[in-house]
Design a protein around this motif. Structure first.
Motif, PDB file in Angstrom:
ATOM      1  N   VAL A 199      -1.985 -52.219 -10.338  1.00 39.86           N
ATOM      2  CA  VAL A 199      -1.147 -51.952  -8.823  1.00 39.86           C
ATOM      3  C   VAL A 199      -1.281 -50.436  -8.541  1.00 39.86           C
ATOM      4  O   VAL A 199      -1.970 -49.788  -9.050  1.00 39.86           O
ATOM      5  CB  VAL A 199       0.448 -52.064  -9.341  1.00 39.86           C
ATOM      6  CG1 VAL A 199       0.878 -53.272  -9.904  1.00 39.86           C
ATOM      7  CG2 VAL A 199       0.653 -50.857 -10.602  1.00 39.86           C
ATOM      8  N   ASN A 221       5.939 -48.102  -5.942  1.00 43.76           N
ATOM      9  CA  ASN A 221       7.111 -48.209  -6.725  1.00 43.76           C
ATOM     10  C   ASN A 221       6.901 -49.019  -7.972  1.00 43.76           C
ATOM     11  O   ASN A 221       7.755 -48.953  -8.913  1.00 43.76           O
ATOM     12  CB  ASN A 221       8.454 -48.838  -5.656  1.00 43.76           C
ATOM     13  CG  ASN A 221       8.874 -47.803  -4.659  1.00 43.76           C
ATOM     14  OD1 ASN A 221       8.735 -46.577  -4.947  1.00 43.76           O
ATOM     15  ND2 ASN A 221       9.243 -48.548  -3.829  1.00 43.76           N
ATOM     16  N   VAL A 222       5.978 -50.033  -7.919  1.00 42.12           N
ATOM     17  CA  VAL A 222       5.983 -50.781  -9.085  1.00 42.12           C
ATOM     18  C   VAL A 222       5.344 -50.111 -10.178  1.00 42.12           C
ATOM     19  O   VAL A 222       5.646 -50.250 -11.459  1.00 42.12           O
ATOM     20  CB  VAL A 222       4.813 -52.176  -8.447  1.00 42.12           C
ATOM     21  CG1 VAL A 222       4.600 -52.891  -9.758  1.00 42.12           C
ATOM     22  CG2 VAL A 222       5.646 -53.100  -7.475  1.00 42.12           C
ATOM     23  N   ASP A 225       8.032 -48.299 -11.835  1.00 43.30           N
ATOM     24  CA  ASP A 225       8.797 -49.174 -12.636  1.00 43.30           C
ATOM     25  C   ASP A 225       8.346 -49.476 -13.948  1.00 43.30           C
ATOM     26  O   ASP A 225       8.939 -49.508 -15.181  1.00 43.30           O
ATOM     27  CB  ASP A 225       9.269 -50.401 -11.850  1.00 43.30           C
ATOM     28  CG  ASP A 225      10.032 -50.321 -10.786  1.00 43.30           C
ATOM     29  OD1 ASP A 225      10.723 -49.117 -10.836  1.00 43.30           O
ATOM     30  OD2 ASP A 225      10.205 -51.324 -10.027  1.00 43.30           O
TER      31      ASP A 225
END
Length: 71
Positions: free
Chosen positions: A35, A40-41, A44
């Motif tokens: 990613v 944002n991923v 997380d």
């Protein structure tokens, strides 16, 4: 990641064996490589990694204290 996802993951951590946590951590690390590191991923996934590390550390401290109490 929404609140329910976080709660589910925290529940998993509280119920999982050390080996299950390590396997989950490895999968999250693999996903992190795929990613955008600034997205944002990624944030997380880094959060999940921190929680895995915290749980593993907490268990290590618990077992250390428990063994000191016995001996």
């Amino acid at each position: 990641m929404d609140r329910d996802d976080v709660l589910s993951f925290l529940r998993f951590l509280s119920e999982a064996t050390i080996e299950e946590i390590k396997k989950s951590k490895a999968k999250v690390q693999e996903s992190l490589a795929d990613v955008d590191p600034e997205g944002n991923v990624a944030a997380d996934l880094k959060f999940l990694l921190r929680k895995c590390d915290e749980e593993l550390l907490a268990r290590a401290e618990y077992y250390k204290l428990k063994s000191q109490q016995r001996g």
